[in-house]
Motif scaffolding. Structure first.
Motif, PDB file in Angstrom:
ATOM      1  N   ASN A 122       0.854  -1.186   0.000  1.00 47.36           N
ATOM      2  CA  ASN A 122       0.000   0.000   0.000  1.00 47.36           C
ATOM      3  C   ASN A 122       0.893   1.239   0.000  1.00 47.36           C
ATOM      4  OD1 ASN A 122       0.427   1.074   2.763  1.00 47.36           O
ATOM      5  ND2 ASN A 122      -0.557  -0.838   3.413  1.00 47.36           N
ATOM      6  N   PRO A 123       0.342   2.406  -0.329  1.00 47.06           N
ATOM      7  CA  PRO A 123       1.162   3.607  -0.467  1.00 47.06           C
ATOM      8  C   PRO A 123       1.957   3.979   0.783  1.00 47.06           C
ATOM      9  CG  PRO A 123      -0.986   3.972  -1.447  1.00 47.06           C
ATOM     10  CD  PRO A 123      -1.048   2.646  -0.752  1.00 47.06           C
ATOM     11  N   LEU A 124       1.385   3.785   1.969  1.00 47.89           N
ATOM     12  CA  LEU A 124       2.108   4.137   3.194  1.00 47.89           C
ATOM     13  C   LEU A 124       3.311   3.227   3.401  1.00 47.89           C
ATOM     14  CD1 LEU A 124       2.400   5.798   5.769  1.00 47.89           C
ATOM     15  CD2 LEU A 124       0.843   4.179   6.896  1.00 47.89           C
ATOM     16  N   VAL A 125       3.116   1.931   3.238  1.00 54.93           N
ATOM     17  CA  VAL A 125       4.226   0.980   3.396  1.00 54.93           C
ATOM     18  C   VAL A 125       5.297   1.259   2.341  1.00 54.93           C
ATOM     19  CG1 VAL A 125       4.879  -1.468   3.267  1.00 54.93           C
ATOM     20  CG2 VAL A 125       2.784  -0.799   4.455  1.00 54.93           C
ATOM     21  N   PHE A 126       4.870   1.532   1.117  1.00 55.54           N
ATOM     22  CA  PHE A 126       5.793   1.858   0.034  1.00 55.54           C
ATOM     23  C   PHE A 126       6.654   3.066   0.404  1.00 55.54           C
ATOM     24  CE2 PHE A 126       6.769   3.929  -4.065  1.00 55.54           C
ATOM     25  CZ  PHE A 126       7.329   2.863  -4.756  1.00 55.54           C
ATOM     26  N   LYS A 127       6.002   4.095   0.917  1.00 53.47           N
ATOM     27  CA  LYS A 127       6.724   5.319   1.288  1.00 53.47           C
ATOM     28  C   LYS A 127       7.685   5.068   2.449  1.00 53.47           C
ATOM     29  CE  LYS A 127       6.056  10.198   2.117  1.00 53.47           C
ATOM     30  NZ  LYS A 127       5.140  11.302   1.967  1.00 53.47           N
ATOM     31  N   VAL A 128       7.247   4.336   3.453  1.00 59.86           N
ATOM     32  CA  VAL A 128       8.104   4.043   4.611  1.00 59.86           C
ATOM     33  C   VAL A 128       9.325   3.234   4.181  1.00 59.86           C
ATOM     34  CG1 VAL A 128       8.229   2.747   6.785  1.00 59.86           C
ATOM     35  CG2 VAL A 128       6.276   4.240   6.342  1.00 59.86           C
TER      36      VAL A 128
END
Length: 152
Positions: A122-128
């Motif tokens: 998901n976008p949050l995990v990708f960013k982290v």
């Protein structure tokens, strides 16, 4: 250094540097350039751009990672055939920290690939993950330059 490492050291080192530049460059581009476009471009356009970049990166990044880590191991063994003496020098201690950061990067890479294959990214995990890898890449670059001075 072993005879093999002496004879092949320059080639191994160049391959290591080129693969590190490629991997680090992609990560730095994604974090500093691509992320900044999210507020400027529509969600549909960003998804198109990101999917194209990810598709392209998936074609060559696994090879880059294999070359990067394989040459890193060869360079490690060239400098420290006996790993137990690593902590005895500043160069060795810096290298140990660099290896730890490279380990974190590897875990992040495998995690990202696994999550993607399982359709759980998901976008949050990708960013982290990208921020962690970005921080580690910066640390590795600083350590690599520091090691150069510690070795000379």
């Amino acid at each position: 250094m072993s005879d093999f490492a002496n004879e092949q050291y320059l080639i191994i080192q160049i391959l290591h540097l080129l693969s590190a530049m490629t991997f680090g460059g992609v990560v730095i581009f994604e974090v500093l350039i691509l992320e900044s476009l999210h507020g400027r471009l529509s969600k549909a356009v960003m998804m198109e751009i990101e999917s194209g970049i990810i598709r392209r990166a998936r074609q060559f990044m696994p090879i880059v990672i294999v070359v990067l880590y394989a040459t890193g191991i060869l360079l490690l063994r060239a400098h420290f055939p006996d790993l137990s003496i690593m902590p005895e020098s500043i160069f060795g201690r810096l290298l140990m920290v660099k290896i730890a950061l490279a380990g974190i990067v590897f875990v992040c890479f495998v995690s990202a690939m696994t999550l993607h294959l399982l359709n759980k990214m998901n976008p949050l995990v990708f960013k982290v993950i990208h921020l962690i890898v970005f921080s580690c890449v910066l640390g590795i670059v600083v350590l690599a330059k520091s090691m150069f001075y510690a070795y000379s």
